[in-house]
Design a protein around this motif. Sequence first.
Motif, PDB file in Angstrom:
ATOM      1  N   UNK A  40       0.535 -12.877 -92.680  1.00  0.00           N
ATOM      2  CA  UNK A  40       1.586 -12.571 -91.718  1.00  0.00           C
ATOM      3  C   UNK A  40       1.513 -11.123 -91.221  1.00  0.00           C
ATOM      4  N   UNK A  41       0.698 -10.302 -91.856  1.00  0.00           N
ATOM      5  CA  UNK A  41       0.635  -8.884 -91.477  1.00  0.00           C
ATOM      6  C   UNK A  41      -0.353  -8.614 -90.342  1.00  0.00           C
ATOM      7  N   UNK A  42      -1.091  -9.635 -89.913  1.00  0.00           N
ATOM      8  CA  UNK A  42      -2.103  -9.469 -88.863  1.00  0.00           C
ATOM      9  C   UNK A  42      -1.942 -10.536 -87.779  1.00  0.00           C
ATOM     10  N   UNK A  43      -2.385 -10.259 -86.541  1.00  0.00           N
ATOM     11  CA  UNK A  43      -2.930  -8.985 -86.045  1.00  0.00           C
ATOM     12  C   UNK A  43      -1.826  -7.969 -85.770  1.00  0.00           C
ATOM     13  N   UNK A  44      -2.131  -6.739 -86.015  1.00  0.00           N
ATOM     14  CA  UNK A  44      -1.144  -5.666 -85.872  1.00  0.00           C
ATOM     15  C   UNK A  44      -0.544  -5.655 -84.471  1.00  0.00           C
ATOM     16  N   UNK A  45       0.784  -5.597 -84.433  1.00  0.00           N
ATOM     17  CA  UNK A  45       1.494  -5.442 -83.178  1.00  0.00           C
ATOM     18  C   UNK A  45       1.849  -6.725 -82.463  1.00  0.00           C
ATOM     19  N   UNK A  46       1.305  -7.884 -82.886  1.00  0.00           N
ATOM     20  CA  UNK A  46       1.586  -9.113 -82.145  1.00  0.00           C
ATOM     21  C   UNK A  46       2.969  -9.655 -82.496  1.00  0.00           C
ATOM     22  N   UNK A  47       3.783  -9.873 -81.483  1.00  0.00           N
ATOM     23  CA  UNK A  47       5.146 -10.367 -81.676  1.00  0.00           C
ATOM     24  C   UNK A  47       5.138 -11.828 -82.113  1.00  0.00           C
ATOM     25  N   UNK A  48       6.246 -12.241 -82.703  1.00  0.00           N
ATOM     26  CA  UNK A  48       6.444 -13.635 -83.090  1.00  0.00           C
ATOM     27  C   UNK A  48       7.073 -14.399 -81.931  1.00  0.00           C
ATOM     28  N   UNK A  49       7.178 -15.714 -82.100  1.00  0.00           N
ATOM     29  CA  UNK A  49       7.872 -16.523 -81.093  1.00  0.00           C
ATOM     30  C   UNK A  49       9.343 -16.152 -81.019  1.00  0.00           C
ATOM     31  N   UNK A  75       6.577 -11.304 -98.933  1.00  0.00           N
ATOM     32  CA  UNK A  75       7.146 -12.424 -98.196  1.00  0.00           C
ATOM     33  C   UNK A  75       6.728 -12.385 -96.726  1.00  0.00           C
ATOM     34  N   UNK A  76       6.770 -13.535 -96.043  1.00  0.00           N
ATOM     35  CA  UNK A  76       6.484 -13.541 -94.605  1.00  0.00           C
ATOM     36  C   UNK A  76       7.363 -12.572 -93.829  1.00  0.00           C
ATOM     37  N   UNK A  77       8.630 -12.467 -94.222  1.00  0.00           N
ATOM     38  CA  UNK A  77       9.546 -11.572 -93.517  1.00  0.00           C
ATOM     39  C   UNK A  77       9.076 -10.123 -93.613  1.00  0.00           C
ATOM     40  N   UNK A  78       8.757  -9.675 -94.828  1.00  0.00           N
ATOM     41  CA  UNK A  78       8.333  -8.287 -95.023  1.00  0.00           C
ATOM     42  C   UNK A  78       6.976  -8.028 -94.377  1.00  0.00           C
ATOM     43  N   UNK A  79       6.035  -8.942 -94.567  1.00  0.00           N
ATOM     44  CA  UNK A  79       4.695  -8.753 -94.011  1.00  0.00           C
ATOM     45  C   UNK A  79       4.708  -8.770 -92.474  1.00  0.00           C
ATOM     46  N   UNK A  80       5.597  -9.549 -91.914  1.00  0.00           N
ATOM     47  CA  UNK A  80       5.703  -9.582 -90.453  1.00  0.00           C
ATOM     48  C   UNK A  80       6.311  -8.287 -89.916  1.00  0.00           C
ATOM     49  N   UNK A  81       7.227  -7.712 -90.669  1.00  0.00           N
ATOM     50  CA  UNK A  81       7.737  -6.390 -90.283  1.00  0.00           C
ATOM     51  C   UNK A  81       6.596  -5.368 -90.274  1.00  0.00           C
ATOM     52  N   UNK A  82       5.752  -5.406 -91.294  1.00  0.00           N
ATOM     53  CA  UNK A  82       4.606  -4.496 -91.366  1.00  0.00           C
ATOM     54  C   UNK A  82       3.698  -4.706 -90.158  1.00  0.00           C
ATOM     55  N   UNK A  83       3.472  -5.968 -89.777  1.00  0.00           N
ATOM     56  CA  UNK A  83       2.626  -6.266 -88.612  1.00  0.00           C
ATOM     57  C   UNK A  83       3.153  -5.589 -87.344  1.00  0.00           C
ATOM     58  N   UNK A  92       8.846 -18.906 -87.338  1.00  0.00           N
ATOM     59  CA  UNK A  92       9.808 -17.809 -87.174  1.00  0.00           C
ATOM     60  C   UNK A  92       9.127 -16.445 -87.175  1.00  0.00           C
ATOM     61  N   UNK A  93       8.225 -16.221 -88.155  1.00  0.00           N
ATOM     62  CA  UNK A  93       7.691 -14.878 -88.374  1.00  0.00           C
ATOM     63  C   UNK A  93       6.251 -14.682 -87.906  1.00  0.00           C
ATOM     64  N   UNK A  94       5.472 -15.743 -87.829  1.00  0.00           N
ATOM     65  CA  UNK A  94       4.049 -15.591 -87.558  1.00  0.00           C
ATOM     66  C   UNK A  94       3.756 -15.043 -86.183  1.00  0.00           C
ATOM     67  N   UNK A  95       2.566 -14.434 -85.997  1.00  0.00           N
ATOM     68  CA  UNK A  95       2.181 -13.992 -84.657  1.00  0.00           C
ATOM     69  C   UNK A  95       2.199 -15.174 -83.699  1.00  0.00           C
ATOM     70  N   UNK A 118       6.954  -1.843 -88.654  1.00  0.00           N
ATOM     71  CA  UNK A 118       8.252  -1.551 -89.262  1.00  0.00           C
ATOM     72  C   UNK A 118       8.106  -1.462 -90.780  1.00  0.00           C
ATOM     73  N   UNK A 119       9.029  -0.779 -91.466  1.00  0.00           N
ATOM     74  CA  UNK A 119       8.982  -0.771 -92.931  1.00  0.00           C
ATOM     75  C   UNK A 119       9.117  -2.193 -93.482  1.00  0.00           C
ATOM     76  N   UNK A 120       8.490  -2.447 -94.614  1.00  0.00           N
ATOM     77  CA  UNK A 120       8.526  -3.787 -95.205  1.00  0.00           C
ATOM     78  C   UNK A 120       9.950  -4.236 -95.508  1.00  0.00           C
ATOM     79  N   UNK A 121      10.836  -3.283 -95.831  1.00  0.00           N
ATOM     80  CA  UNK A 121      12.219  -3.631 -96.173  1.00  0.00           C
ATOM     81  C   UNK A 121      13.164  -3.497 -94.983  1.00  0.00           C
ATOM     82  N   UNK A 122      12.633  -3.440 -93.765  1.00  0.00           N
ATOM     83  CA  UNK A 122      13.442  -3.215 -92.569  1.00  0.00           C
ATOM     84  C   UNK A 122      14.570  -4.223 -92.432  1.00  0.00           C
ATOM     85  N   UNK A 123      14.277  -5.502 -92.652  1.00  0.00           N
ATOM     86  CA  UNK A 123      15.316  -6.534 -92.505  1.00  0.00           C
ATOM     87  C   UNK A 123      16.434  -6.358 -93.512  1.00  0.00           C
TER      88      UNK A 123
END
Length: 303
Positions: A31-40, A283-291, A103-106, A294-299
């Motif tokens: 879930x942390x890659x590719x960097x910068x790609x938004x989710x749906x 978690x997908x939530x934290x790793x997607x924030x990193x992607x 929810x979280x994936x690129x 954002x900080x992993x604990x942002x949510x």
Amino acid sequence: MSTSLFKPVRNRIDAAAAAFIQPADLAPFDFSQPAGEAALIAQDSVSWQVFKNPVSLFIGGVAAVILELAEARVRAGVWDHTSFRTDPVPRLKRTGLAAMITVYGPASKARTMIAGIVRRHSRVTGTADNGRPYKANDTQLLSWVQATAGYGFTEAFHRYVRPLTAKERDRAWSDAYPAAVLYGAIGAPKSEAQWQAQLAAMTPQLSHSPIVFEFLDIMRKADAFPALARPVQILLVRAAIDMVPPDVARIVGLTPQDGLKGWQRALVRRIAQGADRFPLRQSPAAQSCVRLGLPADWLYTRS
């Protein structure tokens, strides 16, 4: 508990939670890659808050399936064309991973995954126990499945984690709608009022089946949680039953005694609220924030 003692425990829980949504027969999803790609679905959405909580997700997922199995054609599709009865935990993992990617994936990978699911569904056809033929890609059935999932996850968060405002509940539906359309659920609700209207329209079509009780028995006994946490798993199944709308509960044969007692309800809230304050960095939530940089604990800082 000191920080030095707490960290290994936190890491162990984190790793176990990450493993739970990763089916052994599928390649790991990053879930942390590719960097910068938004989710749906946008990172500031209600869905990103709701789906980070594993406890309310379990409760909501069970409640959603009860509603799905109350519809004869959906019931036949699930029970006759999946491995849920014989091998429930891998099936739960695959379903959970698909939800997390949605929810979280690129977005590019989420669209590819959804297209694959739609293709597989095109081969699922049959006849329900009421004699009605069905196709898994029928838009009415897909819309019901999407609606029950939306209700289950959002309502579980609302009841057991923190109350959602009317505006937040509407936004949860509207944020999820574009992804629902990709699945073919063009009649999925876009607001709480539309969900209530869909529920009222579908309720007369629902029916009793022993499969609902077979499903609940499976969910109580499946190795979804570690052995020491099995009493909690049983409690969360009761919490899910508590959420079934009264008219639907009467149709499928569930009673208030199948749900939570007062002290149990308070305990479930404490467990779910605790999970919402416990960052899972794998978690997908934290790793997607990193992607997204954002900080992993942002949510968790936004809760």
